[in-house]
Scaffold this motif. Sequence first.
Motif, PDB file in Angstrom:
ATOM      1  N   UNK A 101      29.272  33.881  43.783  1.00  0.00           N
ATOM      2  CA  UNK A 101      28.805  32.610  44.324  1.00  0.00           C
ATOM      3  C   UNK A 101      29.301  31.409  43.523  1.00  0.00           C
ATOM      4  N   UNK A 102      29.837  31.651  42.326  1.00  0.00           N
ATOM      5  CA  UNK A 102      30.329  30.558  41.476  1.00  0.00           C
ATOM      6  C   UNK A 102      31.829  30.731  41.275  1.00  0.00           C
ATOM      7  N   UNK A 103      32.586  29.700  41.603  1.00  0.00           N
ATOM      8  CA  UNK A 103      34.044  29.766  41.526  1.00  0.00           C
ATOM      9  C   UNK A 103      34.535  30.012  40.103  1.00  0.00           C
ATOM     10  N   UNK A 104      33.901  29.398  39.115  1.00  0.00           N
ATOM     11  CA  UNK A 104      34.336  29.570  37.727  1.00  0.00           C
ATOM     12  C   UNK A 104      34.201  31.020  37.278  1.00  0.00           C
ATOM     13  N   UNK A 105      33.159  31.692  37.735  1.00  0.00           N
ATOM     14  CA  UNK A 105      32.981  33.091  37.367  1.00  0.00           C
ATOM     15  C   UNK A 105      34.001  33.987  38.064  1.00  0.00           C
ATOM     16  N   UNK A 127      39.516  29.680  32.075  1.00  0.00           N
ATOM     17  CA  UNK A 127      38.425  30.412  32.725  1.00  0.00           C
ATOM     18  C   UNK A 127      37.201  30.494  31.817  1.00  0.00           C
ATOM     19  N   UNK A 128      37.428  30.713  30.520  1.00  0.00           N
ATOM     20  CA  UNK A 128      36.304  30.788  29.588  1.00  0.00           C
ATOM     21  C   UNK A 128      35.607  29.433  29.464  1.00  0.00           C
ATOM     22  N   UNK A 129      36.375  28.354  29.439  1.00  0.00           N
ATOM     23  CA  UNK A 129      35.774  27.019  29.353  1.00  0.00           C
ATOM     24  C   UNK A 129      34.983  26.691  30.619  1.00  0.00           C
ATOM     25  N   UNK A 130      35.532  27.015  31.772  1.00  0.00           N
ATOM     26  CA  UNK A 130      34.824  26.763  33.027  1.00  0.00           C
ATOM     27  C   UNK A 130      33.540  27.578  33.097  1.00  0.00           C
ATOM     28  N   UNK A 131      33.623  28.844  32.695  1.00  0.00           N
ATOM     29  CA  UNK A 131      32.430  29.694  32.714  1.00  0.00           C
ATOM     30  C   UNK A 131      31.395  29.222  31.698  1.00  0.00           C
ATOM     31  N   UNK A 132      31.843  28.753  30.558  1.00  0.00           N
ATOM     32  CA  UNK A 132      30.912  28.237  29.558  1.00  0.00           C
ATOM     33  C   UNK A 132      30.202  26.992  30.085  1.00  0.00           C
ATOM     34  N   UNK A 133      30.931  26.147  30.783  1.00  0.00           N
ATOM     35  CA  UNK A 133      30.303  24.960  31.363  1.00  0.00           C
ATOM     36  C   UNK A 133      29.244  25.313  32.388  1.00  0.00           C
ATOM     37  N   UNK A 142      18.675  33.878  37.085  1.00  0.00           N
ATOM     38  CA  UNK A 142      20.094  34.232  36.970  1.00  0.00           C
ATOM     39  C   UNK A 142      20.308  35.207  35.825  1.00  0.00           C
ATOM     40  N   UNK A 143      21.534  35.639  35.687  1.00  0.00           N
ATOM     41  CA  UNK A 143      21.914  36.579  34.618  1.00  0.00           C
ATOM     42  C   UNK A 143      22.566  35.811  33.472  1.00  0.00           C
ATOM     43  N   UNK A 144      21.823  34.958  32.817  1.00  0.00           N
ATOM     44  CA  UNK A 144      22.402  34.109  31.770  1.00  0.00           C
ATOM     45  C   UNK A 144      22.967  34.920  30.605  1.00  0.00           C
ATOM     46  N   UNK A 145      22.284  35.966  30.208  1.00  0.00           N
ATOM     47  CA  UNK A 145      22.757  36.775  29.088  1.00  0.00           C
ATOM     48  C   UNK A 145      24.102  37.416  29.416  1.00  0.00           C
ATOM     49  N   UNK A 146      24.243  37.926  30.622  1.00  0.00           N
ATOM     50  CA  UNK A 146      25.518  38.526  31.033  1.00  0.00           C
ATOM     51  C   UNK A 146      26.618  37.476  31.125  1.00  0.00           C
ATOM     52  N   UNK A 147      26.281  36.312  31.659  1.00  0.00           N
ATOM     53  CA  UNK A 147      27.269  35.235  31.760  1.00  0.00           C
ATOM     54  C   UNK A 147      27.738  34.795  30.374  1.00  0.00           C
ATOM     55  N   UNK A 148      26.798  34.664  29.452  1.00  0.00           N
ATOM     56  CA  UNK A 148      27.153  34.261  28.085  1.00  0.00           C
ATOM     57  C   UNK A 148      27.990  35.332  27.394  1.00  0.00           C
ATOM     58  N   UNK A 149      27.643  36.584  27.602  1.00  0.00           N
ATOM     59  CA  UNK A 149      28.403  37.679  26.994  1.00  0.00           C
ATOM     60  C   UNK A 149      29.825  37.720  27.532  1.00  0.00           C
TER      61      UNK A 149
END
Length: 188
Positions: free
Chosen positions: A68-72, A126-132, A147-154
């Motif tokens: 659902x998120x383009x950066x991911x 991609x890492x910068x976009x995902x971090x944002x 949301x899955x914040x822990x997974x996104x951060x990892x």
Amino acid sequence: MNVSQGAVHPVEAPPLQTERANVPLPRNRIKDLQGMPGTVGGLFLRFSQMLFAVVALSVMATTSDFPSVTAFCYLVAAAGLQSMWSLALAIVDIYALLVGRRLQNYQVVSLFAIGDGVASTLMFAAACASAGITVLIGNDLGACDRNHCTEFETATAMAFLSWYTCTMSKPFIQNCSSLSGLNTVVHL
């Protein structure tokens, strides 16, 4: 017509070559640094790049809402590209180590440097976009409970580590300067 006469100077005959003297002289070679293609350090860097990219890809792909998120989605695509690129170069490094050759061809090393540059730039973006997006979801919206914040951060941290190990490879650092003409990588 006033022409100078050439003089011939005697030259000593070269010594006879023996078994030991038949060894060919070494050609000009690129500096043999750890991290270059065909070295153990280069193989370690390729495996670490691949490992971090595969972990980032796996962690992000296991979440249900990453599409659902383009950066991911971009992170998944960049991690897939990075892992395939690193795997291909790791295979080349393994082959070079098994046959005992160094990959010191300027064109091949330049290709590796350009490929590393493209892959690392995509991974960093991609890492910068995902971090944002992760900071937006976690800190600004406070929606980590849904949301899955822990997974996104990892996954984002693994993407940054993959980018970092890619930029630490010697072809990327050394050939970026040599391709621009600022430095030479050939010595006697």
